[in-house]
Design an enzyme around this catalytic site. Sequence first.
Site, PDB file in Angstrom:
ATOM      1  N   LYS A   1      35.483  17.968  35.952  1.00 60.12           N
ATOM      2  CA  LYS A   1      35.104  16.936  37.137  1.00 60.12           C
ATOM      3  C   LYS A   1      36.414  16.622  37.757  1.00 60.12           C
ATOM      4  CE  LYS A   1      33.282  13.807  34.541  1.00 60.12           C
ATOM      5  NZ  LYS A   1      33.078  14.449  33.297  1.00 60.12           N
TER       6      LYS A   1
ATOM      7  N   ASP B   1      37.460   6.922  35.457  1.00 58.37           N
ATOM      8  CA  ASP B   1      37.201   7.418  34.038  1.00 58.37           C
ATOM      9  C   ASP B   1      38.386   6.731  33.294  1.00 58.37           C
ATOM     10  OD1 ASP B   1      36.829   8.422  31.566  1.00 58.37           O
ATOM     11  OD2 ASP B   1      37.022  10.763  32.529  1.00 58.37           O
TER      12      ASP B   1
ATOM     13  N   GLY C   1      33.842  16.981  30.179  1.00 60.99           N
ATOM     14  CA  GLY C   1      34.921  18.341  29.758  1.00 60.99           C
ATOM     15  C   GLY C   1      34.166  19.374  30.466  1.00 60.99           C
TER      16      GLY C   1
ATOM     17  N   THR D   1      39.530  18.273  38.031  1.00 61.19           N
ATOM     18  CA  THR D   1      39.999  19.679  38.752  1.00 61.19           C
ATOM     19  C   THR D   1      38.957  19.811  40.095  1.00 61.19           C
ATOM     20  OG1 THR D   1      40.376  20.441  36.641  1.00 61.19           O
ATOM     21  CG2 THR D   1      40.438  22.136  38.837  1.00 61.19           C
TER      22      THR D   1
END
Length: 362
Positions: free
Chosen positions: A36, A60, A33, A38
């Site tokens: 990462k 991820d 959150g 972006t």
Amino acid sequence: MASDGEYEEPEGTVQNILDQDTVKWVFVGGKGGVGKTTCSSILSILLSRVRPSVLIISTDPAHNLSDAFQQRFTKSPTLVNGFTNLFAMEVDPTVENDETFGTEGMDGFLSDLANAIPGIDEAMSFAEMLKLVQTMDYSVIVFDTAPTGHTLRLLQFPATLEKGLAQMMSLKTRFGGVLSQMTRLFGVDAAEFGDDAMLGKLEGMKDVIQNVNQQFKDPDLTTFICVCIPEFLSLYETERLVQELTKFEIDTHNIIINQVLFEEEGIESKLLKARMKMQQKYLDQFYMLYDDFHITKLPLLPEEVCGVEALKAFSHNFLKPYEPSKAEYTVEEMENRVTTLQQQLTDAEAELERLRKGKQKV
């Protein structure tokens, strides 16, 4: 340039990554959150300006690359819209039994044996992905990794794979006769498939991942960028990540601190000011702990950064330290501002007088 004996503070940008033309692998990781995806997306855009070809890979399980670029990606490299040399892919760092060993007869049995070893499924899937990536001719590969715990486990895969191989060899030694009988029972030709075939596949993956692991430990070829926010838990997680990276001998010298509140002109909110004060405490700690790192501070925006154009527009903050905007007022606006401040002062003085009178009555 600093003179002899004078310390020069590292520049607060990612320009050093762009200037390092030997780098092949760039990992972007941190707590969940913190932004990462972006950051890794913008970094891949910046690299595409100075490199012949760039591949960004999301490892991820909760993929966000498609959302960041507003384009659907799969487990195969896809050209990002608006680019000629930037590709993206989303891979799941888990392995399906039927994809690795097959599910028929003895294959499924051996697959169950292999997957009984903790972490071996992810290790082998990661090895397969790296094997695929190595056959592609990309100048640099950016990894948008899962939250810290998953990332650290990913870095342990070479050791996991070696351990798994040793255990499989032990199984072969101890139960080789039983396995041989079972291959015949299932009607599988041992010459075509059997424990030797699976162990051969494990050996091949081990060779691939050991080769890549050597590259990961070469600071000329690999670097890790830590992304965080100015809060206690994120600071703690970043410190743990840096220590683990040091233990794994993986180079890291860049930290991106996202969602920073800057002292903008005209901010009067008590909540924002309290948050800025809290953030500053942790920012000071970041600079104290990582005085030899390139620390890039990114501002908290009122909107999300989604889509290629928005990512490009925000990318300049990675190359030049963010400067808070300074409001420029017209004469009329300044007069109104002074009038408002004077009224607030009058109201405050009246409230103070009321409190004083109430205190005298008591």
